[in-house]
Design an enzyme around this catalytic site. Structure first.
Site, PDB file in Angstrom:
ATOM      1  N   ASP A 111      61.495  31.071  44.588  1.00  0.00           N
ATOM      2  CA  ASP A 111      61.473  29.620  44.345  1.00  0.00           C
ATOM      3  C   ASP A 111      61.222  29.347  42.863  1.00  0.00           C
ATOM      4  O   ASP A 111      60.566  28.372  42.509  1.00  0.00           O
ATOM      5  CB  ASP A 111      60.433  28.877  45.203  1.00  0.00           C
ATOM      6  CG  ASP A 111      60.870  27.444  45.537  1.00  0.00           C
ATOM      7  OD1 ASP A 111      61.869  26.969  44.957  1.00  0.00           O
ATOM      8  OD2 ASP A 111      60.208  26.805  46.370  1.00  0.00           O
ATOM      9  N   GLU A 167      66.382  31.407  46.645  1.00  0.00           N
ATOM     10  CA  GLU A 167      66.006  29.996  46.448  1.00  0.00           C
ATOM     11  C   GLU A 167      65.543  29.864  45.009  1.00  0.00           C
ATOM     12  O   GLU A 167      64.336  29.752  44.727  1.00  0.00           O
ATOM     13  CB  GLU A 167      64.918  29.523  47.422  1.00  0.00           C
ATOM     14  CG  GLU A 167      64.769  27.996  47.331  1.00  0.00           C
ATOM     15  CD  GLU A 167      63.679  27.395  48.184  1.00  0.00           C
ATOM     16  OE1 GLU A 167      63.510  27.826  49.336  1.00  0.00           O
ATOM     17  OE2 GLU A 167      63.002  26.479  47.670  1.00  0.00           O
TER      18      GLU A 167
HETATM   19  C1  GRE Z   1      61.478  23.126  44.960  1.00  0.00           C
HETATM   20  O1  GRE Z   1      62.594  22.633  44.784  1.00  0.00           O
HETATM   21  O2  GRE Z   1      61.361  24.185  45.547  1.00  0.00           O
HETATM   22  C2  GRE Z   1      60.284  22.410  44.421  1.00  0.00           C
HETATM   23  C3  GRE Z   1      60.457  21.168  43.830  1.00  0.00           C
HETATM   24  C4  GRE Z   1      59.349  20.512  43.290  1.00  0.00           C
HETATM   25  C5  GRE Z   1      58.097  21.088  43.362  1.00  0.00           C
HETATM   26  C6  GRE Z   1      57.928  22.314  43.956  1.00  0.00           C
HETATM   27  C7  GRE Z   1      59.014  22.986  44.488  1.00  0.00           C
HETATM   28  O3  GRE Z   1      61.677  20.614  43.770  1.00  0.00           O
HETATM   29  O4  GRE Z   1      58.855  24.188  45.084  1.00  0.00           O
HETATM   30 ZN    ZN Z   2      63.082  25.334  46.095  1.00  0.00          ZN
END
Ligand code: GRE
Ligand code: ZN
Length: 326
Positions: free
Chosen positions: A287, A8
């Site tokens: 992430d 991710e």
């Molecule tokens: C994500 O896409 O995982 C995300 C966002 C905005 C803030 C935090 C986040 O798009 O984890």
């Molecule tokens: Zn994300």
């Protein structure tokens, strides 16, 4: 642990960059936007420093899903997928790609998915929750019957679908009014994505396509902790299931879902997930760039699980699911 695969992990193109603005304090925007636009510089350094061999990259959120004009949604999806394909081609040992898809139009989504998998070599799709279609204030979810042909193509291509969060629209978000801190990754992202997942499970989608696989981030968006209750509430009344799906929803969670550790670096939570969905269906992720890779890796590399499970979650499950040979 060396050789981790993370999935991710986001990037932005200029057209979608501003979609990621406003979630984090304004003084962090320079840093965040720099991280999002970088592919082959700092990102690879961070991967090297933290034992991440490969990232499966995806566009930021909500991006394509928030473009209510279907032609424009298709255009931006294609543009970002073409750029991603080039980066993957230049760095085949470090990157793979998830397709961004114009779910606003089922035919366009099917065509772009087929192009991305068959021509660009992508390993699946990542979609940011519901799509706005034709008007700003619309939210269309993928359990609806018009998406049947799309799921047929997903199942035929035999690649997974990452259901990534987005915020509810303001018109759907009264519960958060006056409490903006609850929006985004704090709470609203997970709530939105968990309900969408339950809709997919209950729709009968996985009776039609028993091999279809959905990936959820953030240790399953709370679902591992809730699936038993979803199926067992008020058992004494003997309530019959009032949805099209043939089985209890927990069955689909255990057979049609994978979850990742993105943004949820907590051993207690991981252990609950291992008890509910099993270590064969959990995948390491950070992430990036919203979370730090070192925060993910420093936790995961030493958390109290068996070395066998660490290898599965860190690397082997991803190699099997995405057919990656390294
Ligand atoms: C994500 O896409 O995982 C995300 C966002 C905005 C803030 C935090 C986040 O798009 O984890
Ligand atoms: Zn994300």
């Amino acid at each position: 642990m060396l050789g981790k695969i993370a999935l991710e992990e986001h990037y932005a193109i200029e057209d979608t960059l501003q979609d990621s603005n406003g979630y984090l304090p304004p003084e962090t925007w320079d840093e965040l936007s720099g991280r999002l636009l970088d592919i082959e510089g700092r990102r690879i350094d961070e991967m090297d420093e933290n034992g991440v061999q490969m990232m499966i990259l995806s566009l930021n959120a909500p991006a394509v899903q928030a473009i209510h004009d279907r032609e424009r949604a298709n255009e931006i999806a294609k543009k970002s997928n073409d750029m991603l394909a080039e980066w993957v081609q230049r760095n085949p040992r470090r990157f793979r790609g998830f397709a961004a898809l114009p779910m606003q139009d089922v035919e366009m989504a099917c065509a772009e998915l087929e192009r991305c998998v068959n021509q660009l070599g992508f390993v699946g799709a990542l979609v940011n929750g519901f799509s706005q279609i034709d008007t700003e204030d619309s939210a269309v979810y993928y359990d609806l019957p018009q998406y049947e042909p799309f799921w047929e193509v997903m199942a035929e291509l035999n690649v997974p679908f990452y259901l990534h969060p987005r915020n509810p629209l303001p018109s759907m978000a009264q519960i958060y009014e006056g409490h903006p801190w609850l929006l985004g990754p704090t709470w609203a992202f997970g709530q939105e994505t968990a309900v969408h997942s339950l809709r997919l499970m209950a729709s009968g989608l996985f009776d039609k396509h028993p091999n279809l696989q959905i990936i959820l981030g953030h240790m399953g968006e709370g679902l591992p902790y809730s699936m038993w209750r979803v199926d067992n509430r008020n058992k004494w009344v003997g309530d019959q299931r009032a949805y099209p799906a043939e089985k209890l929803l927990g069955h689909y969670f255990q057979n049609n879902f994978y979850i990742t550790t993105s943004g949820n670096f907590r051993t207690q939570t991981l252990i609950d997930a291992m008890l509910e969905i099993g270590s064969d269906r959990i995948l390491f992720s950070a992430d990036w760039p919203f979370e730090n890779i070192d925060h993910a890796a420093n936790w995961f590399d030493v958390c109290s699980i068996s070395e066998d499970d660490r290898q599965k979650i860190g690397r082997k499950n991803a190699m099997r699911l995405f057919n990656i040979k390294l």
